[in-house]
Design an enzyme around this catalytic site. Sequence first.
Site, mmCIF file in Angstrom:
data_model
loop_
_atom_site.group_PDB
_atom_site.id
_atom_site.type_symbol
_atom_site.label_atom_id
_atom_site.label_comp_id
_atom_site.label_asym_id
_atom_site.label_seq_id
_atom_site.Cartn_x
_atom_site.Cartn_y
_atom_site.Cartn_z
ATOM 1 N N ASP A 63 0.794 -1.074 -0.021
ATOM 2 C CA ASP A 63 0.195 0.107 -0.137
ATOM 3 C C ASP A 63 1.008 1.276 -0.111
ATOM 4 O O ASP A 63 2.046 1.341 0.396
ATOM 5 C CB ASP A 63 -0.966 -0.010 1.292
ATOM 6 N N GLU A 83 -10.463 7.057 4.612
ATOM 7 C CA GLU A 83 -9.577 6.584 5.451
ATOM 8 C C GLU A 83 -9.600 6.866 6.768
ATOM 9 O O GLU A 83 -10.555 7.143 7.417
ATOM 10 C CB GLU A 83 -8.268 6.544 4.586
HETATM 11 C C1 BGC Z 1 -5.127 3.236 0.342
HETATM 12 C C2 BGC Z 1 -5.510 2.119 -0.571
HETATM 13 C C3 BGC Z 1 -5.371 2.758 -1.913
HETATM 14 C C4 BGC Z 1 -4.090 3.574 -2.210
HETATM 15 C C5 BGC Z 1 -3.822 4.256 -3.456
HETATM 16 C C6 BGC Z 1 -3.867 4.004 0.258
HETATM 17 O O1 BGC Z 1 -3.750 5.059 0.883
HETATM 18 O O2 BGC Z 1 -5.104 2.537 1.774
HETATM 19 O O3 BGC Z 1 -6.509 1.741 -0.480
HETATM 20 O O4 BGC Z 1 -5.768 1.828 -3.037
HETATM 21 O O5 BGC Z 1 -3.924 4.374 -1.238
HETATM 22 O O6 BGC Z 1 -4.614 5.439 -3.508
HETATM 23 C C1 BGC Z 2 -3.615 9.863 -1.937
HETATM 24 C C2 BGC Z 2 -4.190 8.736 -1.671
HETATM 25 C C3 BGC Z 2 -3.547 7.820 -0.725
HETATM 26 C C4 BGC Z 2 -3.306 8.757 0.616
HETATM 27 C C5 BGC Z 2 -2.596 7.954 1.524
HETATM 28 C C6 BGC Z 2 -3.370 10.636 -0.685
HETATM 29 O O1 BGC Z 2 -2.626 11.688 -0.804
HETATM 30 O O2 BGC Z 2 -4.361 10.780 -2.787
HETATM 31 O O3 BGC Z 2 -4.568 7.931 -2.776
HETATM 32 O O4 BGC Z 2 -4.486 6.635 -0.603
HETATM 33 O O5 BGC Z 2 -2.615 9.911 0.346
HETATM 34 O O6 BGC Z 2 -2.266 8.697 2.575
#
Ligand code: BGC
Ligand code: BGC
Length: 633
Positions: A321, A510
């Site tokens: 991830d 998230e």
């Molecule tokens: C998330 C994932 C996601 C990835 C890419 C991460 O922060 O946990 O679910 O696919 O970012 O955006």
């Molecule tokens: C991104 C997401 C990612 C996240 C992780 C964001 O800045 O756009 O895709 O999942 O950071 O912390």
Amino acid sequence: MKKILIVLLLLSFSFVLTGCKDDAIEEPIPEVNCDLFPDSDKCKDPVVIDTDPICLETNLDCIEEVEQLISNMNLLQKVSQMVQAERGNITPEQVKQYGIGSILSGGGSHPSAYNNTVDDWYEMYETYQDSALLSDSGIPIIYGIDAVHGNNNVYGATIFPHNIGLGAANDADLMYRIGMATAEEIKVTGISWTFAPALSVVQNISWGRTYEGFSENPSIHQNLTYDTIMGLQHYGVSANAKHYLGDGGTDNGQDQGNVIQDEETIRELHLAPYYEAVRAGADTIMISYSSINGDKMHGSDYWINDVLKDELGFEGFIISDWNAIHQLPGDFDDQIVASVNAGVDMLMEPYDWENTINDLFDAVLQNRISRDRIDDAVRRILTVKYNRGILDNPYDRLDEDDYFYTQEHQDLAREAVRKSLVLLRNENDVLPLSKSENVYLVGPGMDNVGYQSGGWTTYWQGNTNSDIGVGISILDAFTRELSQNGANVVSSMSQADTVVVVLTELPYSEGSGDNLSLTLTTGNSHSENIDALNIAIEAHNAGKTVVGILLSGRPLLLEDYLQYFDSFIAAWLPGSEGGNGISDVVFGDYDFTGKLSFTWPLNISQIGYTSNEENYDPNSVLYPFGYGLNYLN
Ligand code: BGC
Ligand code: BGC
């Protein structure tokens, strides 16, 4: 030009899904009852293709092509295949220089602006692909994107309900069709990999990612996972099951937290859906940020190598991830070594991709990672690229007019909304409403397609300005239905006998959705819910019929407010066609069929209490798992 790249004759499906192996004929396509579902794509003629079929009959071509490539690659080219950068941090020139294996768009990472067109997306993709083909290895990139409820980063895409609503619908055939439609809306941009589906088995609704999971109960995942993945991959897009393992089981529902459970429970609750993902031939699986009993998943040789790859027989590739390996102990080179040796095949390193390539290269020279391990990872990655047609046809795309926000996709999303709604309360059968009586509509959720779509819509954290390019709000749909029947949405309580109150959470994704209070008026809930609730009380006291609709990523505590509502609907995060799907059932054109895929707690002490408990008492909670009223019964 209308170009249908994707899929294959029905005959070839199973080969594509199972990778380069000789005994590839395994799973038949799940049967659909074509009398009941005449419109299902599985009941129509197979899609015609005008590209070379891939992995047909024997997969020897596939094996040969992949092995040939590997034998011609040097170490630097190989480790470069194992790294993924974020589009905002890598130039086409660098793609050419390094021959990097993959690029992603993070949540809300658009080519240049939030409202970029499909053609803008394709142009960006094409530019990177041109550069990859000019690199030393000449191997095309695989481009990944979080299309988690439709191709949600792309302005104007059809936005499907988030998974929590689809869990309430619990309809495998619907999931297949949504997978297909989503794949089509991705392939118009040239992209062929989505970081979906999330298979999180969510044990605590305090978690900000609750809505990304189908249910608290793995039986729902077992029913939906296979078809979801088949739908995507049959139509040319690699699926990615995530987040392995136990993302939904962290203590207190903390994002990226720690799962404290014995192995048997972890297997029963969290591993269960992955059998289905492997059976469906999922191309990729993403590792979870979280830990199990204190051990970070990204370094878990046991759960990744032993269980997922050896025991379950997963043949696709594993991706880390976003920046996640940085949370492992040690220096960056130790983190790379630990994760790759634990079985991670591709490293999602949005910013540090260059160091990653160099450190990975050095780690092999220092014998900290074996050359066999590198070949295994590269073989897995190239096999996926082969199977999705990327190696041979990196520029394939579908025509926007025929496959993007089409009437068919809108109808499908609307059907999904109808099926996802759960009727929690309907005293004196006040629903369905008559279309010929005025309705007073209030509440912060009544006219906002952005709220209705939630996180991962246009932007990572969702869109609060309600401009997602498309969509029908509840106000839009109610106004249309009523005005066609001589009534109206009116602007004061005195003009109507029925008051519909639309409560909403604000979009989040998230960790920013982690919330321990979960009431209608605190945490992620919209601050104007309180005014709307006061109107509900006033209307109730004035003898009006009061209907509540809640837009939310999870059950919220209804506290004492419930008594003021004659009827109450959990609408989850229904997406762009939310207004239409909601009005379809509220006005009785369709009945409710959705059932709760989560326990609806009565009070704060019941948060974390689920249907997985051995002595689950459905009477102790406000509404139990599986609950849902309808008009007929
Ligand atoms: C998330 C994932 C996601 C990835 C890419 C991460 O922060 O946990 O679910 O696919 O970012 O955006
Ligand atoms: C991104 C997401 C990612 C996240 C992780 C964001 O800045 O756009 O895709 O999942 O950071 O912390």
